[in-house]
Write an enzyme that holds these catalytic residues in place. Structure first.
Site, PDB file in Angstrom:
ATOM      1  N   MET A  48      54.179 -15.982 -42.891  1.00  9.68           N
ATOM      2  CA  MET A  48      53.813 -16.777 -41.851  1.00  9.68           C
ATOM      3  C   MET A  48      52.844 -17.830 -41.963  1.00  9.68           C
ATOM      4  SD  MET A  48      54.601 -14.644 -38.289  1.00  9.68           S
ATOM      5  CE  MET A  48      52.892 -13.863 -38.091  1.00  9.68           C
ATOM      6  N   GLY A  49      52.598 -18.239 -43.533  1.00 14.26           N
ATOM      7  CA  GLY A  49      51.864 -19.393 -43.857  1.00 14.26           C
ATOM      8  C   GLY A  49      50.206 -18.615 -43.651  1.00 14.26           C
ATOM      9  N   HIS A  52      46.507 -16.327 -48.221  1.00 19.51           N
ATOM     10  CA  HIS A  52      45.400 -15.944 -48.652  1.00 19.51           C
ATOM     11  C   HIS A  52      45.647 -15.077 -49.951  1.00 19.51           C
ATOM     12  CE1 HIS A  52      46.337 -12.328 -46.857  1.00 19.51           C
ATOM     13  NE2 HIS A  52      46.760 -12.745 -45.513  1.00 19.51           N
ATOM     14  N   HIS A  55      48.459 -12.684 -50.141  1.00 15.31           N
ATOM     15  CA  HIS A  55      49.880 -13.240 -50.263  1.00 15.31           C
ATOM     16  C   HIS A  55      50.217 -13.622 -51.749  1.00 15.31           C
ATOM     17  CE1 HIS A  55      49.384 -14.718 -45.922  1.00 15.31           C
ATOM     18  NE2 HIS A  55      50.651 -13.847 -46.023  1.00 15.31           N
ATOM     19  N   GLN A  79      57.850 -12.295 -32.746  1.00 13.62           N
ATOM     20  CA  GLN A  79      56.872 -11.126 -33.022  1.00 13.62           C
ATOM     21  C   GLN A  79      55.545 -11.414 -32.087  1.00 13.62           C
ATOM     22  OE1 GLN A  79      57.256 -11.562 -37.407  1.00 13.62           O
ATOM     23  NE2 GLN A  79      54.990 -11.174 -37.322  1.00 13.62           N
ATOM     24  N   ASP A 173      50.431  -3.761 -44.100  1.00 17.43           N
ATOM     25  CA  ASP A 173      51.333  -3.799 -43.052  1.00 17.43           C
ATOM     26  C   ASP A 173      52.404  -2.818 -42.838  1.00 17.43           C
ATOM     27  OD1 ASP A 173      50.365  -6.094 -41.574  1.00 17.43           O
ATOM     28  OD2 ASP A 173      51.274  -7.178 -43.241  1.00 17.43           O
ATOM     29  N   SER A 209      45.182 -13.229 -42.385  1.00 21.56           N
ATOM     30  CA  SER A 209      44.912 -14.346 -41.979  1.00 21.56           C
ATOM     31  C   SER A 209      44.139 -14.233 -40.709  1.00 21.56           C
ATOM     32  CB  SER A 209      46.435 -14.757 -41.452  1.00 21.56           C
ATOM     33  OG  SER A 209      47.534 -14.615 -42.591  1.00 21.56           O
TER      34      SER A 209
HETATM   35  O1  PAF Z   1      54.088  -9.952 -42.482  1.00 24.61           O
HETATM   36  C1  PAF Z   1      54.542 -11.034 -42.093  1.00 24.61           C
HETATM   37  O2  PAF Z   1      53.825 -12.141 -42.354  1.00 24.61           O
HETATM   38  C2  PAF Z   1      55.543 -11.263 -41.052  1.00 24.61           C
HETATM   39  O3  PAF Z   1      55.526 -10.326 -40.181  1.00 24.61           O
HETATM   40  C3  PAF Z   1      56.859 -11.401 -41.716  1.00 24.61           C
HETATM   41  C4  PAF Z   1      57.280 -10.308 -42.621  1.00 24.61           C
HETATM   42  C5  PAF Z   1      56.722 -12.694 -42.715  1.00 24.61           C
HETATM   43  C6  PAF Z   1      57.880 -11.721 -40.639  1.00 24.61           C
HETATM   44  O4  PAF Z   1      57.540 -12.624 -39.737  1.00 24.61           O
END
Ligand code: PAF
Length: 540
Positions: A48-49, A52, A55, A79, A173, A209
């Site tokens: 979701m951008g 960090h 990612h 979400q 997550d 984030s």
């Molecule tokens: O983990 C995330 O950043 C989000 O839940 C994802 C998997 C990109 C779905 O929007």
């Protein structure tokens, strides 16, 4: 019209930005056709951008396994519930583009909501993907109603849009990862789901984030969430097949109870695959100890995976040396700096000594002492309040202060010299440290408990210097402090007893680094050990 014009922007010759599915697919087809084999392995990192280091590690994993890496950036309205931070969620596209370019990402897919079949702020009319309710209605799903359905729906759309060979998600997550694995298996997506390790700051705080909402003091506090999990991990390794797991959760609860500013939402032990609560330890299962807590308005989650099966061990730092050399202070700070678990094994011997003294039996009666040692339930918790000793429970009673009295100090080496006691406690220490990632201090860690420890330190100081420190400690604890000559003499006698005992005597391991702390500040000693750890661990 503007939408079409910006559907392909060249960020540089390596990383390209796409906002439509058609343009991304076209790019991937062209790349494929350039391959002599006509094949192109594609790795997708959905995000979701606000990218960090967490990612970046997903991107790194994807790069090692695929010829082409696509990062999707889409803040998914589905979400977020009405009360959540959708509008406030950090949007840092320019920064993310640079990050992807530097990381060697091939393509970024950053669609508008319409392109994903949604309206600006979500669209209840889109076809929804409903994962099994047993997986979505627990843990975070209890408070984030509809969240995982939103994740499942968008991940389904992304997998269909990009059609990758592999998709990468963080273990942090953990509930999301388990649900996505289930979704992919149930809906027969031809994609491999890869879970990547949680990346942590040196304090142990998992990258997220949401960390950017935390003030400097909140960040210090937030690091204790991981410490709480590590306390529970220590208990996990003391449990056997079919044992009741509640002491594992209790350990984390007890630790976090000292920190009322951390508002605990849940801490639960579940099967990492099915997410169902664990009611009995089973070594065949991988368990997930998951936590959610709020600091102010910021909700943080974390988890650790626990398994008795043999996974490669993380490094162990063994810090041995005589009493008063500064082992506790130094070991605690080294553990904090490296984000490792801290274990003061001396406190375990002191606790058995206290238990024996309380029974009023002859300290040299080895059978009775052994019985007490095996019946005593000793629990150690690194104390979250800076400068405080490790919190120690004996059969549930807090004996943190009592195990430091002169009476215990004067008798501990008699108890610690008994091989039966050492065997019982060494087994517990080995179980706690079996997956590594621990700083263990004592007298025989590098020689006996973990002779294969990656970093071994023998920390010492002259008896005069140690007498001065001991006197200062006693005064600080409000106890009567003997004069320096008496203390130095006691210290020399104890050194003699410890280094001449038959079982696991106090000696410097051949491969240990000797550190004499006379004239050094604690900071200098800690820095030297941290540097040594980093050199050794890098060369492993
Ligand atoms: O983990 C995330 O950043 C989000 O839940 C994802 C998997 C990109 C779905 O929007």
């Amino acid at each position: 019209m503007l939408f079409i014009v910006i559907s392909l922007i060249e960020v540089d010759y390596l990383t390209q930005l796409f906002t439509t599915i058609a343009s991304l697919r076209n790019y991937l087809n062209v790349q494929k056709s350039k391959q002599p084999s006509g094949q192109l392995s594609v790795g997708l990192v959905p995000t979701m951008g606000a990218l960090h280091l967490g990612h970046l590690s997903l991107i790194d994993c994807a790069k090692t396994e695929n010829a082409c890496v696509v990062v999707s950036i889409f803040v998914n309205p589905l979400q977020f519930s009405a009360s959540e931070d959708f509008n406030k969620y950090p949007r840092t596209l320019n920064h993310d583009l640079k990050t992807c370019k530097n990381a060697g990402v091939d393509a970024i897919f950053a669609p508008e909501p319409l392109e994903m079949g949604l309206g600006e702020i979500g669209n209840s009319k889109t076809t929804q993907v409903m994962p099994p309710p047993e997986m979505t209605d627990i843990l975070c799903g209890r408070t984030r109603v509809g969240h995982f359905q939103g994740v499942a729906t968008i991940v389904t759309k992304l997998l269909n849009a990009v059609q990758p060979d592999r998709a990468y998600f963080g273990n942090k997550d953990g509930q999301q990862l388990a649900i996505i694995r289930q979704l992919v298996a149930d809906l027969k997506f031809p994609v491999e789901v890869i879970g990547c390790p949680t990346i942590r700051e040196s304090s142990g705080l998992a990258y997220s984030s949401r960390n950017q909402y935390l003030s400097p003091s909140d960040l210090v506090l937030a690091a204790h969430i991981h410490q709480g999990l590590l306390q529970a991990k220590q208990q996990f390794f003391l449990r056997d097949e079919l044992d009741d797991p509640s002491p594992i959760l209790e350990a984390a609860h007890n630790y976090l109870a000292n920190l009322p500013e951390i508002n605990l939402e849940y801490i639960e032990l579940v099967d990492a695959k099915t997410l169902q609560p664990c009611t009995q330890i089973k070594s065949a299962l991988e368990l997930m100890l998951a936590i959610a807590a709020r600091i102010g308005n910021t909700r943080l989650i974390d988890n650790i995976l626990l398994s008795h099966t043999t996974t490669p061990r993380k490094a162990i730092v063994a810090i041995d040396g005589p009493a008063g050399a500064g082992k506790s202070t130094v070991s605690k700070q080294v553990a904090n700096k490296l984000g490792l678990l801290y274990l003061d094994t001396g406190a375990m011997y002191r606790t058995v000594t206290l238990a024996v003294l309380r029974e009023g039996i002859d300290l040299r009666d080895q059978d009775k002492v052994q019985a007490i040692a095996s019946e005593s339930k000793i629990q150690l918790f690194a104390n979250p309040i800076a400068g405080k000793s490790m919190q120690v429970l004996l059969n549930g009673e807090d004996v943190t202060t009592e195990i430091r009295t002169p009476e215990v100090t004067a008798n501990v080496s008699v108890i610690a010299a008994q091989s039966a006691v050492r065997e019982i406690l060494v087994k517990q220490q080995q179980r706690i440290g079996q997956t590594g990632g621990v700083v263990m201090e004592g007298r025989d860690i590098g020689t006996h408990v973990f002779p294969d420890a990656e970093v071994k330190i023998f920390l010492t100081a002259s008896s005069e210097e140690r007498a001065k420190r001991r006197q200062g400690d006693l005064i600080a604890q409000g106890q009567v402090a003997p004069d320096l000559t008496t203390l130095a003499q006691e210290i020399q006698e104890r050194d003699h007893r410890d280094s001449t005992r038959d079982h696991a005597p106090l000696i410097q391991a051949k491969d240990a680094t000797l550190v004499n702390t006379d004239g050094l500040t604690i900071e200098e000693v800690v820095t030297a050990i941290v540097n040594l750890y980093e050199q050794k661990v890098q060369n492993l």
